[in-house]
Design a protein around this motif. Structure first.
Motif, mmCIF file in Angstrom:
data_model
loop_
_atom_site.group_PDB
_atom_site.id
_atom_site.type_symbol
_atom_site.label_atom_id
_atom_site.label_comp_id
_atom_site.label_asym_id
_atom_site.label_seq_id
_atom_site.Cartn_x
_atom_site.Cartn_y
_atom_site.Cartn_z
ATOM 1 N N GLY A 1 2.780 1.727 -10.377
ATOM 2 C CA GLY A 1 3.071 2.565 -9.209
ATOM 3 C C GLY A 1 1.845 3.152 -8.554
ATOM 4 N N LYS A 2 0.795 2.352 -8.458
ATOM 5 C CA LYS A 2 -0.407 2.859 -7.776
ATOM 6 C C LYS A 2 -0.113 2.984 -6.279
ATOM 7 N N SER A 3 -1.097 3.511 -5.565
ATOM 8 C CA SER A 3 -0.808 3.865 -4.171
ATOM 9 C C SER A 3 -0.335 2.662 -3.350
ATOM 10 N N GLU A 4 -0.805 1.449 -3.674
ATOM 11 C CA GLU A 4 -0.425 0.305 -2.852
ATOM 12 C C GLU A 4 1.002 -0.175 -3.133
ATOM 13 N N TRP A 5 1.618 0.319 -4.207
ATOM 14 C CA TRP A 5 2.964 -0.144 -4.544
ATOM 15 C C TRP A 5 3.969 0.167 -3.439
ATOM 16 N N ASP A 6 3.814 1.327 -2.798
ATOM 17 C CA ASP A 6 4.730 1.680 -1.706
ATOM 18 C C ASP A 6 4.727 0.591 -0.644
ATOM 19 N N MET A 7 3.531 0.095 -0.320
ATOM 20 C CA MET A 7 3.416 -0.930 0.707
ATOM 21 C C MET A 7 4.055 -2.239 0.235
ATOM 22 N N VAL A 8 3.825 -2.589 -1.043
ATOM 23 C CA VAL A 8 4.383 -3.840 -1.572
ATOM 24 C C VAL A 8 5.910 -3.751 -1.632
ATOM 25 N N ARG A 9 6.412 -2.613 -2.084
ATOM 26 C CA ARG A 9 7.863 -2.449 -2.157
ATOM 27 C C ARG A 9 8.488 -2.556 -0.775
ATOM 28 N N GLY A 10 7.820 -1.928 0.200
ATOM 29 C CA GLY A 10 8.309 -2.013 1.574
ATOM 30 C C GLY A 10 8.319 -3.446 2.078
ATOM 31 N N LEU A 11 7.288 -4.190 1.692
ATOM 32 C CA LEU A 11 7.212 -5.595 2.118
ATOM 33 C C LEU A 11 8.391 -6.389 1.557
ATOM 34 N N ILE A 12 8.652 -6.193 0.255
ATOM 35 C CA ILE A 12 9.710 -6.970 -0.398
ATOM 36 C C ILE A 12 11.087 -6.592 0.144
ATOM 37 N N THR A 13 11.304 -5.292 0.319
ATOM 38 C CA THR A 13 12.656 -4.857 0.675
ATOM 39 C C THR A 13 12.915 -4.908 2.181
ATOM 40 N N GLN A 14 11.871 -4.753 2.978
ATOM 41 C CA GLN A 14 12.118 -4.735 4.422
ATOM 42 C C GLN A 14 11.411 -5.859 5.179
ATOM 43 N N GLY A 15 10.237 -6.276 4.684
ATOM 44 C CA GLY A 15 9.474 -7.272 5.420
ATOM 45 C C GLY A 15 9.972 -8.684 5.214
ATOM 46 N N ILE A 16 10.091 -9.081 3.941
ATOM 47 C CA ILE A 16 10.463 -10.465 3.653
ATOM 48 C C ILE A 16 11.640 -10.526 2.675
ATOM 49 N N PRO A 17 12.685 -9.686 2.846
ATOM 50 C CA PRO A 17 13.755 -9.700 1.849
ATOM 51 C C PRO A 17 14.497 -11.036 1.802
ATOM 52 N N VAL A 18 14.712 -11.669 2.948
ATOM 53 C CA VAL A 18 15.474 -12.920 2.954
ATOM 54 C C VAL A 18 14.674 -14.027 2.281
ATOM 55 N N GLY B 1 3.440 -13.154 3.976
ATOM 56 C CA GLY B 1 3.815 -11.817 3.494
ATOM 57 C C GLY B 1 2.595 -10.932 3.277
ATOM 58 N N GLY B 2 1.562 -11.517 2.670
ATOM 59 C CA GLY B 2 0.361 -10.737 2.382
ATOM 60 C C GLY B 2 -0.293 -10.195 3.640
ATOM 61 N N GLN B 3 -0.182 -10.956 4.710
ATOM 62 C CA GLN B 3 -0.828 -10.511 5.947
ATOM 63 C C GLN B 3 0.014 -9.502 6.710
ATOM 64 N N LEU B 4 1.275 -9.343 6.312
ATOM 65 C CA LEU B 4 2.108 -8.356 7.015
ATOM 66 C C LEU B 4 1.733 -6.940 6.595
ATOM 67 N N ILE B 5 1.208 -6.802 5.364
ATOM 68 C CA ILE B 5 0.787 -5.470 4.918
ATOM 69 C C ILE B 5 -0.506 -5.112 5.642
ATOM 70 N N SER B 6 -0.455 -4.083 6.472
ATOM 71 C CA SER B 6 -1.667 -3.691 7.188
ATOM 72 C C SER B 6 -2.657 -3.053 6.228
ATOM 73 N N LYS B 7 -3.929 -3.346 6.450
ATOM 74 C CA LYS B 7 -4.958 -2.732 5.616
ATOM 75 C C LYS B 7 -5.105 -1.248 5.919
ATOM 76 N N SER B 8 -4.390 -0.784 6.956
ATOM 77 C CA SER B 8 -4.340 0.662 7.200
ATOM 78 C C SER B 8 -3.471 1.336 6.142
ATOM 79 N N MET B 9 -2.717 0.530 5.380
ATOM 80 C CA MET B 9 -1.771 1.013 4.374
ATOM 81 C C MET B 9 -0.769 1.995 4.996
ATOM 82 N N ALA B 10 -0.530 1.806 6.292
ATOM 83 C CA ALA B 10 0.373 2.728 6.987
ATOM 84 C C ALA B 10 1.399 1.981 7.824
ATOM 85 N N GLY B 11 1.453 0.658 7.696
ATOM 86 C CA GLY B 11 2.427 -0.077 8.489
ATOM 87 C C GLY B 11 2.391 -1.564 8.216
#
Lengths: 403, 264
Positions: A255-272, A328-338
């Motif tokens: 659960g390090k700080s980047e996990w929020d972004m990864v979880r968001g990616l899995i559940t909202q970005g590329i769930p299908v 998927g990896g490129q959808l996570i912004s390096k701003s870690m905010a979107g």
């Protein structure tokens, strides 16, 4: 989804062509391993596909650099990667590793098919005769001693080929796994995950290529061979799934700080494509169905249907996995905010149609190569009696030529 | 009368002279200036790099307290470096941070940088805290973009600037993936990687980068860190500074004064 994305991240830089690169390379590595299971590890059930898988590995190997070349901003400078390599770059190894592997595959194919080439060069007429004569490179000795040497060389090349295939694809995983700026890529497990999913996709491809070739040539599928592929597919699928889940679980548990972004990616970005296609269709369904496809009490029809269906599902699932990693990896912004948006296009910007065209290229290459180097063995004995189509192999005495 | 006429003629003649001087002299001056510049350019190009780099370690300081978000730097950068104005690619950009804190003390951060900061919209709500953060290439001491370039087209100069050789770049975009700061992009016209160079063509001639030059409030400061009297060296020594994403191990060379912790 949404949030803040750095202005330069609005366009996804590595598109569908780069999704194809690890996919096709993985199929090569996997197909080669299937071939080696027979030649090196003596899995005799796989003999009917051992030559076919080497030929298709070669065909897909020709296709592997195509998407990379077309992706480059300066394709005319592609060979600089070999002429002026920058040794700290993982990518700089591509040209050398790829070429080395290509040489191994070509050599193995040549020694494996040398007897056939010599026979063709004697029995064919006109252009075909000259063509095959050229392919023999003048080595026309097919005495038992010479063939024995061929067989030994093939075994050695297959042994050298296994670590090369592993390296070829593990290395692709390293290209992604070593990018510390991207939390979805950066893991030391990436090369192993890529390698195992490559083997999985390669076995699935052989199931499909073999079944289709039998259907087209109107010969019976060799059930023990199909069951053996089913078993290997299932086993490697378990290993691949274990590592993929381990990576996610580990990241989530820490659960390090980047996990929020990864979880968001899995559940909202590329769930299908991740939960649905990669995990559900590509992993869970075949994991459940494959054992039924090799159970002794099932009829041959059920075995064929289930195994081939699982092969297709795995091929789709691994393609989705490549998509989920690369895009998927490129959808996570390096701003870690979107999250960035991926825009599907039909033609422009590495659209779906050119992507399908590139994917079709190695398939066409396979069709061409099996015409030039017929890999079929001994199926005459299982040939359907009333078939009016004579398999290519039946026209010449090929029995036992394919060690 | 004659006197008047003569005087009018005198006037016209003088006016013509002034006018001519006004047109010709600057043109001549411009030509002279161009000649000097060209000479300087040749001198720089012929100078051995060791001589050009000697005694220099360029550094950049951003004072986030001073930035007013006017984005003149963004426009100046695009014009100076011929980055297409109508494309969403930026060598430098300005981020706006709005922080809202509710009664329970929970913070909500809204960040934006529309068109790199050129198109900020007026706010209809008042945040509890707001500030702007200019961003640019950090010219890292340990640049991951240089590490991953497969052909060595991107490199770090001896005076501390990471550059791209446009004649060598193959456009694979691996460097764009490797940069943790989103500072790189594929040039939409040239199809090679592009990034901030701290206006290397200007600083090599002793000028300031374009963004520093146009900043109306002095939020951007540039200079030689090896010169202990330079503003950047003094600020780096005395001000409370932070770099972006220090945990990446990239060792950035852009130092931020009073950077809020929400900024990545």
């Amino acid at each position: 989804m949404g949030g803040y994305v750095f202005p330069n991240e609005i366009h996804v830089n590595w598109g569908l062509f780069i999704v194809l690169y690890p996919y096709i390379t993985g199929l090569v590595a996997g197909a080669f391993i299937v071939s080696s299971l027979y030649h090196v590890f003596g899995v005799s059930d796989l003999k009917p596909v051992s030559r076919l898988s080497l030929v298709s590995a070669l065909a897909f190997l020709f296709g592997a650099p195509v998407p990379l070349l077309l992706h480059l901003g300066q394709p005319l400078r592609a060979f600089n990667i070999m002429f002026t390599p920058h040794l700290t770059s993982a990518m700089a190894g591509f040209g050398y590793i790829y070429s080395f592997y290509m040489i191994i595959c070509l050599l193995e194919a040549w020694f494996m098919f040398r007897k056939d080439l010599v026979i063709f060069s004697q029995k064919k007429k006109g252009f075909a005769k000259r063509f095959y004569s050229l392919l023999t490179l003048g080595a026309k000795d097919i005495s038992p001693e010479a063939l024995h040497t061929d067989h030994k060389v093939v075994s050695v090349l297959a042994v050298v080929g296994i670590p090369s295939a592993c390296f070829l694809h593990g290395y692709v995983g390293f290209i992604f796994g070593s990018i510390k700026a991207n939390p979805w890529w950066s893991t030391p497990l990436m090369p192993v995950i890529f390698l195992l999913s490559a083997i999985v996709s390669g076995i699935a491809l052989q199931i499909l290529v073999y079944s289709v070739s039998c259907k087209v040539r109107k010969v019976e599928i060799d059930i023990p061979c199909l069951v053996a592929m089913n078993k290997y597919l299932w086993t490697f699928l378990i290993f691949a799934t274990t590592l993929e889940l381990l990576e996610i679980l580990h990241m989530g548990y820490e659960g390090k700080s980047e996990w929020d972004m990864v979880r968001g990616l899995i559940t909202q970005g590329i769930p299908v494509s991740y939960l649905g296609v990669q995990m559900g269709l590509g992993i869970l369904t075949p994991l459940v169905l494959l054992p039924f496809g090799r159970a002794k009490r099932r009829s041959d029809g059920v075995k064929k249907t289930l195994t081939v269906a699982c092969g297709i599902l795995v091929l789709i699932g691994v393609l989705a996995m490549r998509f989920n990693v690369v895009i998927g990896g490129q959808l996570i912004s390096k701003s870690m905010a979107g999250y960035a948006q991926f825009h599907w296009t039909l033609l422009s910007d590495e659209g779906v149609i050119p992507t399908l065209g590139i994917l079709a290229f190695p398939v066409v290459m396979t069709l061409v190569l099996v015409r030039i180097l017929p890999p079929w063995l001994e199926e005459r004995k299982v040939q359907i009696a009333d078939s009016k189509v004579t398999p290519l192999s039946a026209r010449w005495e090929l029995k036992g030529s394919g060690k | 009368m004659t006197k008047d006429k003569l005087s009018r003629r005198d006037f016209l003649v003088s006016a013509a002279k002034v006018l001519a001087a006004g047109v010709v002299a600057p043109a001549g001056g411009l030509a002279a200036a161009q000649a000097v510049l060209a000479e300087g350019k040749n001198a720089i190009q012929e100078m051995p790099v060791q001589q050009l780099w000697a005694g220099k370690e360029w550094g950049f300081v951003v004072d986030t307290q001073k930035c007013i978000g006017c984005a003149r730097c963004v426009k100046a950068c695009k014009l100076e470096n011929k980055v297409p104005l109508d494309e969403e690619v930026f060598r430098t950009w300005v981020e706006r941070y709005l922080v809202f804190t509710d009664d329970a003390g929970d913070e909500e951060v809204r960040t934006d940088s529309p068109n790199g900061g050129l198109d900020f919209k007026q706010l209809d709500v008042a945040p509890d805290k707001q500030f702007f953060v200019p961003k640019l290439c950090n010219q890292c001491h340990n640049p991951p973009c240089v590490q991953v370039c497969p052909v060595g087209a991107t490199y770090r100069t001896g005076d501390g600037v990471v550059l791209v050789d446009r004649k060598r770049c193959i456009g694979c975009r691996y460097c764009i993936q490797a940069c943790p700061y989103g500072a790189r992009f594929l040039h939409p016209v040239l199809k090679v990687a592009d990034k901030c160079t701290w206006c290397y063509h200007r600083i090599s001639h002793g000028m300031q980068p374009a963004c520093v030059e146009v900043c109306p409030v002095g939020a951007r400061k540039f200079g030689n860190l090896l010169d202990s009297n330079s503003q950047v060296a003094v600020l780096k020594k005395k001000a409370r500074i932070r770099v972006l994403k220090p945990d990446m191990g990239t060792k950035p060379n852009v130092y931020y004064i009073d950077l809020d912790e929400v900024v990545e």
